[in-house]
Motif scaffolding. Structure first.
Motif, PDB file in Angstrom:
ATOM      1  N   ILE A   1      39.184   8.771  30.586  1.00  0.00           N
ATOM      2  CA  ILE A   1      38.346   7.824  29.844  1.00  0.00           C
ATOM      3  C   ILE A   1      39.098   7.281  28.638  1.00  0.00           C
ATOM      4  CG2 ILE A   1      36.267   7.597  28.411  1.00  0.00           C
ATOM      5  CD1 ILE A   1      34.910   9.615  30.303  1.00  0.00           C
TER       6      ILE A   1
ATOM      7  N   ALA B   1      43.534  20.978  24.163  1.00  0.00           N
ATOM      8  CA  ALA B   1      43.879  19.670  24.744  1.00  0.00           C
ATOM      9  C   ALA B   1      42.617  18.852  24.978  1.00  0.00           C
ATOM     10  CB  ALA B   1      44.634  19.864  26.058  1.00  0.00           C
ATOM     11  N   ALA B   2      41.579  19.529  25.474  1.00  0.00           N
ATOM     12  CA  ALA B   2      40.309  18.832  25.721  1.00  0.00           C
ATOM     13  C   ALA B   2      39.736  18.298  24.410  1.00  0.00           C
ATOM     14  CB  ALA B   2      39.314  19.766  26.393  1.00  0.00           C
TER      15      ALA B   2
ATOM     16  N   TYR C   1      36.976  34.016  34.179  1.00  0.00           N
ATOM     17  CA  TYR C   1      38.032  33.333  33.441  1.00  0.00           C
ATOM     18  C   TYR C   1      38.547  32.140  34.232  1.00  0.00           C
ATOM     19  CZ  TYR C   1      38.135  37.449  30.446  1.00  0.00           C
ATOM     20  OH  TYR C   1      37.789  38.451  29.590  1.00  0.00           O
ATOM     21  N   PHE C   2      38.744  32.295  35.550  1.00  0.00           N
ATOM     22  CA  PHE C   2      39.214  31.201  36.392  1.00  0.00           C
ATOM     23  C   PHE C   2      38.212  30.055  36.410  1.00  0.00           C
ATOM     24  CE2 PHE C   2      43.222  31.880  38.105  1.00  0.00           C
ATOM     25  CZ  PHE C   2      43.424  33.195  38.488  1.00  0.00           C
TER      26      PHE C   2
ATOM     27  N   MET D   1      37.689  38.441  35.678  1.00  0.00           N
ATOM     28  CA  MET D   1      38.795  37.580  36.090  1.00  0.00           C
ATOM     29  C   MET D   1      38.258  36.303  36.747  1.00  0.00           C
ATOM     30  SD  MET D   1      42.092  37.459  36.078  1.00  0.00           S
ATOM     31  CE  MET D   1      43.044  38.932  36.362  1.00  0.00           C
TER      32      MET D   1
ATOM     33  N   CYS E   1      41.830  15.272  23.278  1.00  0.00           N
ATOM     34  CA  CYS E   1      41.492  14.070  24.057  1.00  0.00           C
ATOM     35  C   CYS E   1      40.151  13.509  23.630  1.00  0.00           C
ATOM     36  CB  CYS E   1      41.441  14.404  25.560  1.00  0.00           C
ATOM     37  SG  CYS E   1      43.055  14.712  26.249  1.00  0.00           S
ATOM     38  N   LEU E   2      39.202  14.409  23.380  1.00  0.00           N
ATOM     39  CA  LEU E   2      37.866  13.971  22.970  1.00  0.00           C
ATOM     40  C   LEU E   2      37.934  13.233  21.636  1.00  0.00           C
ATOM     41  CD1 LEU E   2      34.831  14.117  23.585  1.00  0.00           C
ATOM     42  CD2 LEU E   2      34.756  16.235  22.280  1.00  0.00           C
TER      43      LEU E   2
ATOM     44  N   ILE F   1      37.204  19.001  32.427  1.00  0.00           N
ATOM     45  CA  ILE F   1      36.709  18.272  31.242  1.00  0.00           C
ATOM     46  C   ILE F   1      37.864  17.544  30.561  1.00  0.00           C
ATOM     47  CG2 ILE F   1      35.682  18.538  28.943  1.00  0.00           C
ATOM     48  CD1 ILE F   1      33.624  18.897  31.077  1.00  0.00           C
ATOM     49  N   ALA F   2      38.970  18.281  30.399  1.00  0.00           N
ATOM     50  CA  ALA F   2      40.139  17.690  29.722  1.00  0.00           C
ATOM     51  C   ALA F   2      40.635  16.472  30.485  1.00  0.00           C
ATOM     52  CB  ALA F   2      41.257  18.725  29.608  1.00  0.00           C
TER      53      ALA F   2
ATOM     54  N   MET G   1      46.546  38.995  31.540  1.00  0.00           N
ATOM     55  CA  MET G   1      45.316  38.657  30.833  1.00  0.00           C
ATOM     56  C   MET G   1      45.611  37.801  29.586  1.00  0.00           C
ATOM     57  SD  MET G   1      42.072  39.052  31.017  1.00  0.00           S
ATOM     58  CE  MET G   1      41.300  40.540  31.629  1.00  0.00           C
TER      59      MET G   1
ATOM     60  N   LEU H   1      44.293  24.647  26.968  1.00  0.00           N
ATOM     61  CA  LEU H   1      43.479  23.628  27.645  1.00  0.00           C
ATOM     62  C   LEU H   1      42.280  23.227  26.801  1.00  0.00           C
ATOM     63  CD1 LEU H   1      43.605  24.770  31.338  1.00  0.00           C
ATOM     64  CD2 LEU H   1      44.146  22.496  30.480  1.00  0.00           C
ATOM     65  N   THR H   2      41.685  24.197  26.138  1.00  0.00           N
ATOM     66  CA  THR H   2      40.535  23.886  25.275  1.00  0.00           C
ATOM     67  C   THR H   2      40.964  22.972  24.136  1.00  0.00           C
ATOM     68  OG1 THR H   2      39.639  26.066  25.779  1.00  0.00           O
ATOM     69  CG2 THR H   2      38.657  24.881  23.920  1.00  0.00           C
TER      70      THR H   2
ATOM     71  N   LEU I   1      43.955  29.172  28.519  1.00  0.00           N
ATOM     72  CA  LEU I   1      42.582  28.791  28.201  1.00  0.00           C
ATOM     73  C   LEU I   1      42.528  28.092  26.845  1.00  0.00           C
ATOM     74  CD1 LEU I   1      39.969  29.329  29.777  1.00  0.00           C
ATOM     75  CD2 LEU I   1      39.542  31.240  28.260  1.00  0.00           C
TER      76      LEU I   1
ATOM     77  N   PHE J   1      38.130  13.483  30.004  1.00  0.00           N
ATOM     78  CA  PHE J   1      38.287  12.846  28.694  1.00  0.00           C
ATOM     79  C   PHE J   1      39.586  12.052  28.617  1.00  0.00           C
ATOM     80  CE2 PHE J   1      34.520  14.236  27.173  1.00  0.00           C
ATOM     81  CZ  PHE J   1      34.391  15.553  26.780  1.00  0.00           C
ATOM     82  N   LEU J   2      40.636  12.629  29.217  1.00  0.00           N
ATOM     83  CA  LEU J   2      41.938  11.964  29.176  1.00  0.00           C
ATOM     84  C   LEU J   2      41.871  10.632  29.909  1.00  0.00           C
ATOM     85  CD1 LEU J   2      44.874  12.371  28.217  1.00  0.00           C
ATOM     86  CD2 LEU J   2      45.375  13.351  30.449  1.00  0.00           C
TER      87      LEU J   2
ATOM     88  N   ILE K   1      37.229  23.811  32.037  1.00  0.00           N
ATOM     89  CA  ILE K   1      37.892  23.193  30.877  1.00  0.00           C
ATOM     90  C   ILE K   1      38.941  22.189  31.344  1.00  0.00           C
ATOM     91  CG2 ILE K   1      39.434  23.641  28.918  1.00  0.00           C
ATOM     92  CD1 ILE K   1      36.645  24.404  28.236  1.00  0.00           C
ATOM     93  N   SER K   2      39.667  22.528  32.423  1.00  0.00           N
ATOM     94  CA  SER K   2      40.702  21.620  32.941  1.00  0.00           C
ATOM     95  C   SER K   2      40.078  20.301  33.387  1.00  0.00           C
ATOM     96  CB  SER K   2      41.410  22.233  34.153  1.00  0.00           C
ATOM     97  OG  SER K   2      41.962  23.469  33.830  1.00  0.00           O
TER      98      SER K   2
ATOM     99  N   TYR L   1      36.006  29.372  34.107  1.00  0.00           N
ATOM    100  CA  TYR L   1      36.029  28.717  32.786  1.00  0.00           C
ATOM    101  C   TYR L   1      37.270  27.840  32.661  1.00  0.00           C
ATOM    102  CZ  TYR L   1      35.299  28.222  27.761  1.00  0.00           C
ATOM    103  OH  TYR L   1      35.088  27.710  26.502  1.00  0.00           O
ATOM    104  N   LEU L   2      38.395  28.346  33.145  1.00  0.00           N
ATOM    105  CA  LEU L   2      39.671  27.623  33.099  1.00  0.00           C
ATOM    106  C   LEU L   2      39.566  26.320  33.875  1.00  0.00           C
ATOM    107  CD1 LEU L   2      42.446  28.534  31.900  1.00  0.00           C
ATOM    108  CD2 LEU L   2      43.119  29.116  34.208  1.00  0.00           C
TER     109      LEU L   2
END
Lengths: 179, 178
Positions: free
Chosen positions: A21, B14-15, A4-5, A1, B18-19, A14-15, B1, B11-12, B8, A18-19, A11-12, A7-8
Motif C-alpha cells: 500500500i 518493519a511492519a 510463534y510461527f 512453537m 511501513c505503517l 501485515i508487513a 528460540m 518483522l514487527t 519476530l 503495508f509495504l 506479522i509478515s 504470529y510470525l
C-alpha cells in the motif's frame, strides 16, 4: 512453537500489505510532487519572460521562448512568431524606454501559467502615430503561457488597450462622426 | 528460540516502519487529492456562473457569489456585484444572445482561469450607440477566486477596444488634440 510461527506469518503478511500500500501511495504521491515541481518551475519561467522583456534581453528571450513560439492577442491579424515579437518589443521600448511589467497573481496548472501584469512607462517618442505626451501611461495585462520542456510555446496576451490609449490622448468616437 | 524472537522483533519493527511511512505518504497524498477535488468543484462552479450570466439570471448568479464579492473589471476600481448588475442588464438588453464561450479553462488552488470568446448580435442600443445588427466577437481572460463554494473575487480583462470597434466606434484624438 506453532503459535510463534502463526504470529510470525501474521506479522509478515501485515508487513507485506503495508509495504505494498505504501509503495502504491508513494508512486501516486511522487507523480503529484513531480507535477508540482514542474508547475513551480513554469511559474519562474513566466516571470523571467517579463523580466527579460523589461531589460530588452533578447538573448535570454531566445532561450525562454521556443523556436515554434507564437504570441496570440486581440488586434493581431495572425499569431506573431518569436523574431517579429522582438521587433514589436523594440518599437514599444523606443516609445516607452522605461516600460516595466510587474507580474502578480502567478498561477500554474499542468503546462499552463497565468499571470497579471501591471505595466507602466513614460511616453517619450511617437507611438502608433501619437506624438509623445511625456505622460506616464499605465496598463493592466492578463496572460496565459503554455510551457513545454522549459520553453514557452504559446502566449495569450490581453491588455486593457482602450484605457491605455485614452491616457495617450485618444478617445472613442463613432466612425464617420459628424461634428 | 532466540532466533525466532529476533525475526519476530525485526518483522514487527518493519511492519511498524511501513505503517508510519505509509501513513505519512497517505496523509500528503490525501492533501493532493483534496486539492484536485476542490479544483473540479471550482471548475463546475465557474461553468455555472457563465450559464447563469448568459441567461441574464441575476437571482441565480447571486446564489453562487458571496455578498461581499469584489469584481476587478478592466483597469477600473473594484466594484460589487450590485454595482455590476446595471451593466450586465445593459449588455444583455443590447445583445440578448450575448455569450461567454469558454476557449480554455483551468483551476489552481482556489482560483479558476478562463480564456473566453464573447459573442453576440448588436440588436438594441448600447449606451449611446445605435444598434447595427452586426455580430461581434472579442476575447477576454477572467479569473475567479472561490471561498466556500462561492465567488469571492473576480478579475476580468477583455478586448474592449475590439468590441467597441465592432460596434462602430474608432479611436480618434480627444477634443483639442490633433
Amino acid at each position: 512453537m506453532k503459535n510463534y510461527f502463526k504470529y510470525l506469518s501474521f506479522i509478515s503478511l501485515i508487513a507485506m500489505l503495508f509495504l505494498s500500500i505504501a509503495c502504491q501511495d508513494k508512486s501516486e504521491l511522487e507523480k503529484f510532487q513531480k507535477q508540482q515541481g514542474l508547475q513551480e518551475q513554469n511559474k519562474e519561467i513566466a516571470k523571467e519572460v517579463f523580466a527579460a522583456i523589461d531589460k530588452n534581453d533578447f538573448d535570454k528571450l531566445k532561450v525562454l521562448l521556443a523556436d515554434n513560439f507564437v504570441l496570440k492577442s486581440p488586434g493581431l491579424v495572425e499569431p506573431i512568431k518569436r523574431d517579429p515579437l522582438f521587433e514589436i518589443i523594440k518599437v514599444h521600448f523606443t516609445s516607452f524606454p522605461d516600460w516595466t511589467h510587474k507580474a502578480e497573481n502567478v498561477l500554474a496548472e499542468g503546462n499552463k501559467v497565468s499571470l497579471m501584469t501591471f505595466e507602466k512607462g513614460t511616453h517619450k517618442a511617437v507611438y502608433e502615430g501619437i506624438a509623445p505626451t511625456g505622460k506616464i501611461a499605465e496598463m493592466i495585462g492578463f496572460h496565459i503561457f503554455t510551457i513545454e520542456n522549459g520553453k514557452v510555446v504559446e502566449w495569450w496576451a490581453l491588455n486593457d488597450d482602450l484605457v491605455f490609449m485614452t491616457q495617450l490622448g485618444m478617445e472613442l468616437k463613432p466612425v464617420k462622426s459628424k461634428k | 528460540m532466540k532466533k525466532y524472537f529476533m525475526y519476530l522483533n525485526i518483522l514487527t519493527l518493519a511492519a511498524i516502519l511501513c505503517l508510519t511511512v505509509g501513513c505519512q505518504d497517505k496523509s500528503e497524498l490525501e492533501k493532493f487529492k483534496q486539492a484536485e477535488t476542490l479544483k473540479a468543484t471550482n471548475l463546475e462552479l465557474a461553468k455555472k456562473f457563465y450559464t447563469f450570466l448568459d441567461a441574464a439570471n441575476l437571482d441565480s448568479l447571486r446564489t453562487i457569489c458571496n455578498t461581499g464579492a469584489i469584481i476587478f473589471y478592466q483597469s477600473g476600481e473594484p466594484v460589487s456585484l450590485n454595482d455590476m448588475e446595471p451593466f450586465i442588464k445593459i449588455f444583455y438588453t443590447s445583445s440578448p444572445d450575448y455569450k461567454h464561450n469558454i476557449d480554455d479553462m483551468f483551476a489552481v488552488d482556489d482560483k479558476v482561469v478562463a480564456r473566453i470568446t464573447y459573442t453576440g448580435t448588436f440588436k438594441n442600443k448600447f449606451m449611446d450607440i445605435n444598434p447595427t445588427g452586426a455580430q461581434f466577437k472579442y476575447k477576454g481572460i477572467q479569473i475567479f477566486q472561490f471561498a466556500e463554494n462561492k465567488v469571492s473575487n473576480f478579475w476580468a480583462v477583455e478586448d474592449e477596444l475590439g468590441m467597441m470597434t465592432q460596434l462602430g466606434m474608432e479611436l480618434k484624438p480627444a477634443k483639442g488634440k490633433k
